[in-house]
Design a protein around this motif. Sequence first.
Motif, short mmCIF file in Angstrom:
data_model
loop_
_atom_site.label_atom_id
_atom_site.label_comp_id
_atom_site.label_asym_id
_atom_site.label_seq_id
_atom_site.Cartn_x
_atom_site.Cartn_y
_atom_site.Cartn_z
N LYS A 5 12.37 -11.34 1.20
CA LYS A 5 11.56 -12.20 1.32
C LYS A 5 10.10 -12.11 2.33
CE LYS A 5 14.08 -14.04 -2.80
NZ LYS A 5 14.66 -15.16 -2.95
N PRO A 6 11.30 -12.02 4.08
CA PRO A 6 10.37 -12.44 4.57
C PRO A 6 9.03 -11.69 5.42
CG PRO A 6 12.97 -12.95 5.72
CD PRO A 6 12.99 -12.19 4.06
N ALA A 7 9.21 -10.27 4.62
CA ALA A 7 8.36 -9.67 5.09
C ALA A 7 7.11 -9.58 3.81
CB ALA A 7 8.82 -7.81 4.68
N GLU A 8 7.37 -10.12 2.69
CA GLU A 8 6.62 -10.50 1.65
C GLU A 8 5.38 -11.90 1.87
OE1 GLU A 8 8.60 -11.02 -1.89
OE2 GLU A 8 8.64 -8.83 -1.98
N ARG A 9 6.73 -12.76 2.63
CA ARG A 9 5.42 -14.07 3.03
C ARG A 9 4.64 -13.30 4.33
NH1 ARG A 9 10.73 -16.69 2.41
NH2 ARG A 9 11.16 -16.84 4.47
N ALA A 10 5.42 -12.39 5.04
CA ALA A 10 4.68 -12.15 6.53
C ALA A 10 2.89 -11.74 6.29
CB ALA A 10 5.84 -11.18 7.57
N LEU A 11 3.41 -10.91 5.11
CA LEU A 11 2.25 -9.80 4.64
C LEU A 11 1.34 -11.07 3.47
CD1 LEU A 11 1.09 -7.06 3.79
CD2 LEU A 11 1.83 -6.98 1.56
N LEU A 12 1.85 -12.05 2.76
CA LEU A 12 0.53 -13.16 2.90
C LEU A 12 0.28 -13.73 3.69
CD1 LEU A 12 2.78 -14.23 0.09
CD2 LEU A 12 0.62 -13.08 -0.44
N LEU A 13 0.22 -13.83 4.71
CA LEU A 13 0.52 -14.29 5.58
C LEU A 13 -1.30 -13.81 6.56
CD1 LEU A 13 -0.21 -17.09 7.94
CD2 LEU A 13 1.49 -15.41 9.23
N SER A 276 -2.16 -3.55 4.30
CA SER A 276 -1.48 -3.21 3.13
C SER A 276 -0.91 -1.82 3.05
CB SER A 276 -2.92 -3.10 2.24
OG SER A 276 -3.31 -4.29 2.06
N ASN A 277 -0.57 -1.47 3.92
CA ASN A 277 0.69 0.01 4.20
C ASN A 277 1.83 -0.35 4.86
OD1 ASN A 277 -1.55 1.27 3.10
ND2 ASN A 277 -1.95 1.73 4.73
N MET A 278 1.80 -1.62 5.08
CA MET A 278 3.20 -1.63 5.76
C MET A 278 4.93 -2.27 4.83
SD MET A 278 4.56 -5.36 8.34
CE MET A 278 4.55 -6.51 6.36
N ASP A 279 5.06 -1.17 5.10
CA ASP A 279 7.00 -0.89 5.07
C ASP A 279 7.70 -2.89 4.47
OD1 ASP A 279 8.60 0.00 2.96
OD2 ASP A 279 9.33 1.58 4.72
N LEU A 280 7.59 -3.36 2.98
CA LEU A 280 8.41 -4.13 3.10
C LEU A 280 10.02 -4.11 3.57
CD1 LEU A 280 6.69 -5.70 0.10
CD2 LEU A 280 6.47 -6.61 2.44
N SER A 286 4.05 -0.60 11.39
CA SER A 286 4.03 -0.05 12.53
C SER A 286 3.19 1.59 12.59
CB SER A 286 4.54 1.71 11.38
OG SER A 286 4.21 2.82 10.08
N LEU A 287 2.73 2.09 13.60
CA LEU A 287 1.75 3.05 14.52
C LEU A 287 1.47 3.68 12.74
CD1 LEU A 287 0.06 3.82 17.04
CD2 LEU A 287 1.63 5.63 17.39
N GLU A 288 2.02 4.33 12.58
CA GLU A 288 1.82 5.20 10.89
C GLU A 288 1.05 4.57 9.95
OE1 GLU A 288 1.71 8.78 10.14
OE2 GLU A 288 3.13 8.39 11.89
N ASN A 289 0.98 3.02 9.86
CA ASN A 289 0.27 2.13 9.12
C ASN A 289 -1.13 2.39 9.31
OD1 ASN A 289 2.95 0.03 9.00
ND2 ASN A 289 2.65 2.04 7.75
N PHE A 290 -1.01 2.61 10.86
CA PHE A 290 -2.29 2.30 12.13
C PHE A 290 -3.20 3.72 11.78
CE2 PHE A 290 -0.71 -1.15 13.36
CZ PHE A 290 -0.94 -2.36 13.79
N LYS A 291 -2.35 5.07 11.83
CA LYS A 291 -3.17 6.02 11.41
C LYS A 291 -3.93 6.94 9.80
CE LYS A 291 -0.64 8.53 14.70
NZ LYS A 291 0.95 9.46 14.69
#
Length: 417
Positions: A5-13, A276-280, A286-291
């Motif tokens: 749940k915190p990850a989803e809220r962080a993604l929305l923010l 948007s690629n962040m692993d929930l 992660s660095l892979e998200n930016f790659k």
Amino acid sequence: MGREKPAERALLLLRSRLCDPSFVFNSFSDSPDSNYSKLKFIISSSVTEACNNSILLLGPRGSGKVAVLELVIRDLLLEYPDMITVIKLSGLLHSDDNCAFKEIARQLCMEHQLLFSKMASFDDNSQFMIAMLRECGLAHKTIIFVLDEFDLFAQGKQRLLYSLLDAMQSVTSQAAVIGVSCRLDADQLLEKRVRSRFSHRKLLFLPPTKEDWQRLLEHILLLPTESNLPQDYAVEFNAKLQNILADDRFKGIINTCMNIDPTVNHLLKFLFRAVSNMDLATGFLSLENFKTALSNIQRQPKLECIKDCSVLELYILVCMRRLEIKEQNSYNFNSIMKEYKSVHDSCQTSDYYAQNVCLRAFEHLLQRELISFNDNRGNNQSIEFRPVKLLVSSHELHQGLKSYRSCPAILHKLLAG
């Protein structure tokens, strides 16, 4: 599950921040040397001291001209809620003088709760605007005219610009004209009579520096520790993010991203893809998200064209590349066919086609602009004899063959040899 749940809220923010230009450019509003501070000072002088001002905001698309202007107007409306009227025009919609005056009259009527007449003539709307400038000036209200795509208003007779700037010469008027343009020479497009009434103030919006990008990255991506997010999660998220920002591999990604397009708008698109690629499941970037985000924004139209080529077309491209390696700078379709036959004879490939079939494939490559004629001097010459050149680099051809699913192994060997 505790992190979900915190990850989803962080993604929305993070997504909401990236979609909010006022939040993005707030990081630059503190500096007295910023365009935000300079623009706010100029416009606020029109409001508080009854100074008529005209100014141009110049810079490439995506550099934040409109975003900073909107932020300034929003803050001024909060400070002086009953003293400002904003009229917005776009050169893409209102470059015609008659259309522009009608739109100004419509917005003024809406703002001051007056009845707007669609049948009013050009002169009626022009006189109405001048009268409203006078009335608002006497009431100590400032009208801010925002002219987006300003250079388009500088075409034709420039009656709108002349009328606006001329009306501002009156002691009773209280207004500011703000032009926004991608053309750095926009003021040079003005007629002499218009230029003489323009203040020649200009704010240049340059692409952000590496330090600006670093500040923006931290401003956008770091989570607030005092919010509806668990504090321990926000602290851990920020610590991991700071490690990524300090990583040399990440700095290389950012440098590549800046080389593609250094504007703020491009950075926001890049970050939106990364977020948007962040692993929930883990809840962290992660660095892979930016790659992954970088690979998504790197447009490679030539590679996409190569993927859609037939095997025969690949053979033609490889043969052209082999001719270039042999330093045969001038070659035509017949030269390519000789190389193609030579390859077939030496390697005994099963992919051998008749010359008329090869000519159709050759024409298809011309249409797709993977190859082109050297010049236009041989327009009357048969297509087989006109010199051609390869428009695909060696690296692009290598990458294209690698990503081609059913590419014959012999082509890799031929290109390498």
